[in-house]
Structure formats: structure tokens, C-alpha cells
Write an enzyme that holds these catalytic residues in place. Structure first.
Site, mmCIF file in Angstrom:
data_model
loop_
_atom_site.group_PDB
_atom_site.id
_atom_site.type_symbol
_atom_site.label_atom_id
_atom_site.label_comp_id
_atom_site.label_asym_id
_atom_site.label_seq_id
_atom_site.Cartn_x
_atom_site.Cartn_y
_atom_site.Cartn_z
ATOM 1 N N THR A 1 0.830 -1.197 0.000
ATOM 2 C CA THR A 1 0.000 0.000 0.000
ATOM 3 C C THR A 1 0.866 1.249 0.000
ATOM 4 O O THR A 1 0.469 2.303 -0.494
ATOM 5 C CB THR A 1 -0.892 -0.004 1.262
ATOM 6 O OG1 THR A 1 -1.633 -1.216 1.288
ATOM 7 C CG2 THR A 1 -1.844 1.178 1.273
ATOM 8 N N TYR B 1 7.524 -11.278 4.770
ATOM 9 C CA TYR B 1 6.355 -10.827 4.013
ATOM 10 C C TYR B 1 6.200 -11.726 2.799
ATOM 11 O O TYR B 1 7.141 -11.930 2.057
ATOM 12 C CB TYR B 1 6.602 -9.390 3.577
ATOM 13 C CG TYR B 1 5.557 -8.763 2.687
ATOM 14 C CD1 TYR B 1 4.624 -7.873 3.206
ATOM 15 C CD2 TYR B 1 5.535 -9.018 1.320
ATOM 16 C CE1 TYR B 1 3.681 -7.260 2.384
ATOM 17 C CE2 TYR B 1 4.590 -8.415 0.497
ATOM 18 C CZ TYR B 1 3.671 -7.539 1.028
ATOM 19 O OH TYR B 1 2.750 -6.938 0.211
ATOM 20 N N LYS C 1 3.967 -12.096 7.757
ATOM 21 C CA LYS C 1 2.717 -11.503 7.317
ATOM 22 C C LYS C 1 2.474 -12.088 5.938
ATOM 23 O O LYS C 1 3.304 -11.957 5.046
ATOM 24 C CB LYS C 1 2.905 -9.994 7.304
ATOM 25 C CG LYS C 1 2.083 -9.043 6.541
ATOM 26 C CD LYS C 1 0.929 -9.111 5.809
ATOM 27 C CE LYS C 1 0.822 -8.631 4.408
ATOM 28 N NZ LYS C 1 0.060 -7.422 4.256
#
Lengths: 306, 306, 306, 306
Positions: free
Chosen positions: C46, C135, C163
Site C-alpha cells: 500500500t 512478508y 505476514k
């Protein structure tokens, strides 16, 4: 007809010449009903629908219906690329005693949303009022049911359920939120059943339930009661079963496991290959780990002694 | 049996109730043979094999064989997920008069190289000495023939050809280099036929040849003669036909074009949708551009006047 | 360092000439910390890490660290195709005050498991004892962390979290079961946070938390307390935010929403396009639906009045 | 500026600390120009553009420009996710002496056609009149240049060429037919150069030309002369080089081959791994098979003796 709970996808025992093996199929059906499952689903992915001819499919549903003796609902799979053929299959399986239809779309050429919707509507019409469960499996199928099409189909009177075999659990919540009051969601083996129950699902249709039926029913009961701590305690070890199911070829995995448990359901349909020794050993270890193999585990005579 | 040249994939005219429409199929066969094509291929992708039941498939091959009267070889498609079923189909189609078999593997679960190889060997065995053409189409099928498997299969006595429907022309050269003397390569509509001929191919099996048979034969003749300048002059405008074939759904595109040319072959099998007006207009323009529509273009009575 | 709770992925406000817009970034940081989030994550997806140069990245982390004033941990993203570059970035961001590193692998050519593992180990070494969060985002990245590699990396002392931005919630349970006691799991916006918490997750790192921070914290508190009924009641409406985030381009969606909320964070970095009116209206409706827009919703001066 | 012929993609020799190794790069450039190639292309896929920082990229182009001494054109790669960054790179590389720009778009989030077009237009504007070559590689990039966008871009005055690294040779003919008179097509290593020349291409930009420059020039000369029989005789053995290039990681393969030929260009940039012994042996065998290794093959001092 209300559907909820644990619905094992039945394997399809077929011999080398393509003959349906009636006796092991009857034993499996009987065993699962005795174990407390809430319904039976012949001719799903695990049931190798993609490898069977029509005569085999019809015979399998007849045997399952006969052996079940209406103790639990039988949700029979209809799969085709052709609308005309799907409607014909649907009519015949309802005739053969199926309580509900699991509607599967196969595609070869890409298909637009209108075509997808028309296909499922045709099955619903042909089902003569019987309940229809939509089936989506983006992993193995070339088309997919979009949220918009699912929402439209949820307004068809006898389309009451959807079973989503993607791995995308968030998609299930999106479906639930859009179809509330008209459609209920079943989990597949690629989702965590406890999670799907928590977000509002009504059960699961899955191959692994063939080999861990009692454990699956216990998990369902805990989730149904809203006891999420107990549900997760049961879910954690059971997840290993779903992992091996995803790791090895679905039908081959469940047939191997059932053979280990004493159900002589044969091998996967060629050219699919039987699993090798390493896979067999891994499956055996997982079964033992969840108490699905060994002394009193399934109450079945081990294959070796038969 | 030696195969070479232009082999149109025939469409499968089927009415709303699933009945094979005999007359338009006979007219198409007759027209193509008269136009000079070197063989006919019923039950390929363009022939919607994935949408037909066995009774329809058998009937189509019988009609094609009967109408062809051995003037050119008929290479009939066999497609299945199951080895047993594929072998049975092969035997029956040879019985029905097919001169050669186009062997297509469909897959649902992932399949290892051994399974792929065993499937095609089973078809070759069942073909009773008839020539087998391997078919690969990674775009629509879930399994693929690796170079290693192709090389092994090229040693099977009656597997003499391969038709590769990928868009990867370099892969064809890799196949040619590995199987020289044992296997010949046919192009598909996704390759530029003139290029495939230049690298050593022997022709093409393709849906578009149904609608531009004379133009295709002229291109083949130029390429066969090694006149690459003439071949490319013929190839350039014809490539537009392959472009629309890839752009619109294969069977829908060819059926639409044939209807425009006066062959009432019907619509694609539902849930496939007929093409819309814009697609129809684009196809019409392309046909006109290559002289495949209009005064004397195909010698067929326009559909409107029938 | 222990990490748990709601970690918004911060957008990266950048002007047309590539300059980092300090003031709106500071306001956003301040607003989120005041709203009760448990940490901040600059330079995630993002945050458009893939569109920023190193000078921009460093500047953004410096501003976030400075504005946060150690009230919550700052987990800064490091992303590269090159091991050497990733280690250098890590060292510099730790130097700049990052409390932990979110380690992202970008790939161009396919990479083997050993290469993947070595990349993350190099970041862990360069982090000088700071905590590293792995990630994975199979949707946008060409490589993926396999379960085997994740398990091996969980034994690295300062790799404490992962994550996972896949949509596959089952995969999270597989990770949790394999790394218990060594690694904790954060949800992403593609999972249902309440579900991930129930199976054992410790929170979520997600873009949507930028625009619904208070609602996210309430959901986290309910889940943390094991009040799954309340959690699901909060989760249902919030899921709409995740749906639009997935539907529209991630950074464009969150920047649009923040602009609507009065944070002048600018447009997505070109060639990404700003969202059109229809998307903007849909986002606005969703924000209103969850109380994230309108009177007192976020306490920020509407952009129009600034 | 007119471009045509064989343009090797140069590898990027970089040491463990990220330093550009000037001497081996100069030797390679000098060797290739002496071998008769028609241009040089630093910072393509083979040049590991995706693994290099800006300082490294600029240094590499400066060295190549300096060593080439305007004997052949230098087409320098510009690759970015960001329009602003791509334009800045373009300006700087033109400043550094690049004769033309190879324009590469990287994408992270999906990008619409307008965004794709705007990106390439921005590079063309920043190129100050220098020729721009569009680059498409659907295999490694997440966005792709559609035919419609290519056609629109072909009208930009200084966008004169496209190099397509798909494996779809038919797509090249579609491009050629749509952009005739405005844009020329270069082949990539994934196409058969002789075929691309026959359909109207003007040469090829490819990694393998680094290791078989003389053989590549001979093939080009035969194709240019329209002697397709001779071209195919040269093409057949050379195709093996393209096959191993596709089989092994591109940069690793060419660096390994160059090291075998005596050019100490180092290893692929980590976390990419150097190739193992089996791959090295296979590459060596292929080089020998096309006369690109052994007595007098390349005129370079073997690495072992250096």
C-alpha cells in the site's frame, strides 16, 4: 430440503475394466452413516467425476441411494461442459433417488457470465424442485462463478447452497454477506472448517471426511455450539489431514487412506497413478496422528486380513 | 499412412436437442474435399469434442467417413481423461473407418509424465496399426506433453505425428530436432503455417482451413515448393483469419463464418453463446478481405436463400 | 521486540516531481497513533514500495519515525531483488530508527528455495538484532516462501513474525502449526482478521487500517478477548472495506479514501492512474457505511476546506 | 537512426560488493564488435537490469559507450515501475552517450492500457530525439503491451522498433501487419530468428548472441539475402543455444558460458545462484557443438589461464 453438517465426498471404487465395485462402496456408505455424518456426496472431485462415464455415474448414485436408505440426504454431483447434457444428468439422478444435486460446471472454451448463469439455471429447472448446491473450484475448472452471478443465482428458488473449493476464505464471507437469507455456504477441504463455521457457514463437503468422519462430526458439533476454543482444539490436528489431501492427488490420497483403513476401494482411475511408498507412509502417519488408524479406529477389517 | 498438407478441423453441427445435423456436415465435407484439402479432422477443439457425448462423436465420424469416400484420410479425435475410455473410443473409431487417430489428453487432477506417456501408448495400442497424431494444447488442457515424453513417444511405431496448438513456434523446432526420422510436425492455427513449413513441418491441422480451404491449399503448395516469397504473400492476408479465430471463441467463430458462407452448421453448443453482431461483422469483413465471401467465393448457397 | 495488534500500511504521499510530502504524512501518522493502532508499517504494498527510489524510501521512514516518537513500533519495509541491496537498505533503515524490518523479496528470474532463504537470512543479519517480519505476497511477487523455507527461517533468532498476503487462510494455519513458539502470524487484508485471530494470529498489517483505524482496534480488542460473537459483528461491515481494497488498485484505493477523509496524501504514483468517479463514489459509500466518513468520523479537516 | 541485425544483450559483470567490473565488460564489448555484431544492448534481461541500482546501470552504459567508440549503436535499457524515474533514467543515459533506448516497463499493481501507453510516451519524450525500442516480455513482467497500444505507440515519431520476448511468433506477424512503415520488429531468443526474419523482422536482440556472435552474424547474412535454405541450416544447430538459455536462468546461463569462453564476467547477482556442475557441463557441450568453445573458437584466453 435443509442441508447442514459434514458431507463426505465419496470415492468411486472402479475396477481396471471400468466396473463399479459395489461391495466396498456399500461398506463405505454404511460406515459413514454409522459414524454420524449428516449427508453423502457422490460424484464430487474426490469421487473422480471427471474420470467417469455416464453409466458408471448412474450406477454409483443408485448404490449410494440404496445403501443410505434415506437415513441422510444424498447430494449427487452433476458435471458437464454442455447445458443439455447437465440437465439430462440431473433429471436422471433425481429419478435415481438423489435428494439434492451438486451442480458442477466444466468448461473448455472461456465462458461469459451469461453462459455460466444459464448453465446453473438449467440444472435447477431440471431438478424438479430438488435442492441444488452450486459448486465452484477455480483450481481445477476453467470458469468460475463470480460474486455477481452467485448473487443472481441465489434468487432461484431451489438453489439454496454453495460449496466453494477455492482456498480464499474471504470470498466465502463476501458470498455470505451478499446472499443472506437465500443461500447457505458449505466449506471445502481447502478452507479451515472451524473458520467457515464462525463466519456463518453451515458445514463442509470434503473428501477428508471420508477418512475422519467421527472426528469431523465432533468438530462440527463444537462449532455448532459456538464453543470455538474446543473447535480449534479439534481443528488443529485435523488440519494435517487437509494438508496431505492438498499435497497428494485428491482421489489417490483418499483411496490410499481408505485402503489403509480396511476399505478395499481400489486405485485411482488411470492414467492417474497410485501413490508411492513415501506418500503412503506419510498418509499412514497422519491417520495415526488423528486416531484414524489402528486398534478400533474405524471398526473395519484391515485390507490385509480380508 | 503418410499425412501431409492442409487438414481442416471440422465443426460439429448439432441441433438444440443434441442431434447431429447430417446434411450440413456432409455438404461441408464434400465442399472441403472438392476444394483440395489433404485430409479431414473431425472432433478437434474446433469440433467441440469437449461438448459432445460419445454417441454424437461416433455419429459424426461415421458421417465424415461415409461422405469422404476415402478420397482423403480422416483423422478422428479421441479425447478423454481416462485411459480405459480413450482406448475404447480409439477402437470404435477405427472400426467406424477412421484412417488415423488424433490423440488428445484431458486432465482434471495434475498428471505426472509417466501417466501422460501411458495414456498415449494405450491409444497407440488400441489403434490396431492405424497412425496416431499426438495433440498438445497447453492453452485449454491442464496437462502438457513435455519434450522428453514426446521424444519417448516418437519411438512408438504408429505414433508418427504431432500437432502442437501452443503459440510457441520455437517449441516446434525443438520437437523436430529431437524426433527427426520418427515423427513429423503439423502446425496449428496459433502458429504461422509458412514458418512451420520452413522449419520442417508437413502441414497444418486448423479450424480456419474450414473457411479458407482453397487459399490454404495455395499457401501449402507455395511452401511445399520452397517459394517462401510467394508463401509469405499468401500468408499475410490469411493471418487475419487466424487472428479472429484466436480472438473469438474457436468453434463459435468458425460456425459463424460457415453460416455466412452458406453452410447452415448451427450455433455453438450451449452454454457457449452465439457471437454477437459486432463479432459477426468483423468476421464477415475478414472473410471478404481474403476472398472467402461474396460472388463465387465458396460456391455455396447463402444461408439466407436456403 | 513484541509486536501484536493493528499495524496500518501507510501510504506514501509523493508529489508529481517525486518529492515526499512531509506534512500529510505526519498528520496521518499522528492521527493513526491517536486512534490507538499498535504499530505503523511504512513501505508495504500500500506504501507503493515498488514505485519509490531509495532516497524517497529513506525520507519516508525518517518522517514516520520522527512523528511517531516511539509511541508505537515502526516496522519499515525493505524490498529488493538483490541480496546486497536488501542488506544495505536494512542497515540504513535501522540506522534511521526503524524498530523492526518488514522483509520483502522481489524476483525477476525464478529463484530456488536456497536463494529465497539466503535473501531473508541476509536481511536478518543486517538488522543488528532488530526484529524481522517476513512478508509473502504471491499475488504480486514472482517468488514465494514455501512452508519448508518458512520453517527453516523461523529458527533464525530475530525472525519472529510473518505476514502472509495470500488469500489462502488455510496456509496460515499450516504456518502456525509448524512454527509454534518461534514465529507469530500477522493477517493481511486478503484474510478475514477475526478468523486469523481465532486460529492463533496476533494481529494484522493491512492498508485498510489506515482508513478505519478505530474500528480495526475495536475488532482487535474483541478478538483478543475471545469474544468471537462481538468480533464477527464488527468484522462483517468492515469486510466491505477489504473488498473495495481488493477490487480497486490498493494504493489508489487507500489514497482516494484518505483524501475523502481530509488527508491530502495526493495521487498514486504514475503511471498508476487516479481512480475514476464511479470508484470514488463506491469508496465513499463504503466509508460512510462503516462510520469512517462524515460528521466527527475521523476528526480531520475535510480536504475541500483546507 | 536505423537499427538492424544482431544485437547481443550484454551481461553485467558485477563483483560481490556491487562494483561494476570494468575490464571484463570492455573485453566483451570489444570482442563482440570485432565479431561483427550490428549493435550492443546493455541493461536487458540478460544484463540483469532488475538486479542493478542506478549507479551501476549508469556506469555500465558509460563503459559500453566508451569501449564501443561509435563503431556500432548502443541501445541502453531503461526499466522502471515509475514514469518519472523512467524519464529521468532516459535523459541520463542519452547524456551518457546511448544511441537509442530500449524501453522496459515493470509493473507491480495491474496497469491499464492508458497507463502503459503514457509510460512509453514519457520515455520517448525524454529521449531527446533518440530512437526508442519498445520491449515486451510477458514471461517476467506483469503488464503487457497489447496490439492496440503498440499500434498507437507506433505513431510516435521516435518509437521505431519493438522487441518482443514472448514465445508467440504469430504475435510478431500481427504487430508487423499493423505497424508497417512505422515500426520494425526485432526477434528475441524465444523466437526462431530465421522465422522472424522471413515474416519481416529486421534482426534480433538476444542474450545468446553474446556467446555465438560470429555464428549469429552468418545466420543474419543468410536470412538478409533471402537464402532460407542456408539460414535454416545455420539455424538448426544454433537453436540448441536458445534452448539452454531458456532452460537455465538467463543471466546465469550466459555468464557461465562466457566464463567457459574465457571472459571472467563473474557470477549472477545474488540471491541468484551460480549454475551447478550438470548445467555447466550441458552448456559446455552445446558450445562445443556449435563451435563456440575450444581451439580458436573465440580467441579469448581461457579463464583458467588468466
Amino acid at each position: 430440503m435443509k442441508l447442514a453438517g459434514v458431507f463426505p465426498y465419496l470415492v468411486s471404487p472402479v475396477d481396471r475394466d471400468g466396473g463399479v465395485m459395489e461391495e466396498p462402496l456399500r461398506r463405505l456408505v454404511s460406515h459413514l452413516v454409522d459414524a454420524g455424518v449428516h449427508g453423502l456426496t457422490p460424484l464430487g472431485s474426490t469421487g473422480e467425476f471427471a474420470y467417469l462415464g455416464w453409466a458408471q455415474k448412474k450406477r454409483i448414485v443408485e448404490i449410494v441411494v440404496s445403501e443410505t436408505r434415506r437415513r441422510v440426504p444424498v447430494v449427487a454431483g452433476v458435471a458437464s461442459t454442455s447445458t443439455h447434457d447437465a440437465a439430462a444428468q440431473t433429471g436422471a439422478l433425481v429419478e435415481a433417488g438423489a435428494d439434492a444435486i451438486l451442480a458442477i460446471l466444466e468448461a473448455y472454451f472461456p465462458l461469459g457470465e451469461d453462459g455460466v448463469e444459464a448453465y446453473f439455471r438449467a440444472i435447477a429447472s431440471a431438478a424438479k424442485g430438488r435442492t441444488v448446491v452450486l459448486y465452484t473450484n477455480p483450481q481445477f475448472q476453467r470458469s468460475d462463478l463470480s460474486l455477481a452471478v452467485i448473487e443472481r443465482l441465489s434468487h432461484v428458488q431451489n438453489i439454496g447452497y454453495i460449496k466453494d473449493a477455492s482456498t480464499n476464505t474471504g470470498r466465502l464471507l463476501s458470498i455470505i454477506e451478499r446472499t443472506r437469507g437465500r443461500m447457505e455456504v458449505f466449506s471445502a477441504s481447502a478452507h479451515i472448517p472451524a473458520c467457515v463455521m464462525m463466519i456463518g457457514g453451515v458445514g463442509w463437503m470434503a473428501g477428508p471426511a471420508c477418512i475422519v468422519p467421527r472426528q469431523s462430526v465432533r468438530l462440527y458439533d463444537a462449532a455448532k455450539a459456538g464453543d470455538w476454543r474446543a473447535a480449534m482444539e479439534l481443528q488443529r490436528p485435523l488440519w494435517r489431514v487437509n494438508e496431505i489431501f492438498a499435497k497428494f492427488s485428491l482421489a489417490a490420497c483418499i483411496k490410499t487412506a481408505l485402503n489403509l483403513q480396511g476399505f478395499a476401494v481400489g486405485e485411482p482411475i488411470p492414467p492417474q497413478a497410485p501413490l508411492g511408498d513415501a506418500a503412503r507412509a506419510e498418509i499412514e502417519a497422519v491417520l495415526r496422528g488423528v486416531g484414524a488408524l489402528g486398534e478400533g479406529a474405524v471398526g473395519a477389517v484391515p485390507a490385509a486380513r480380508r
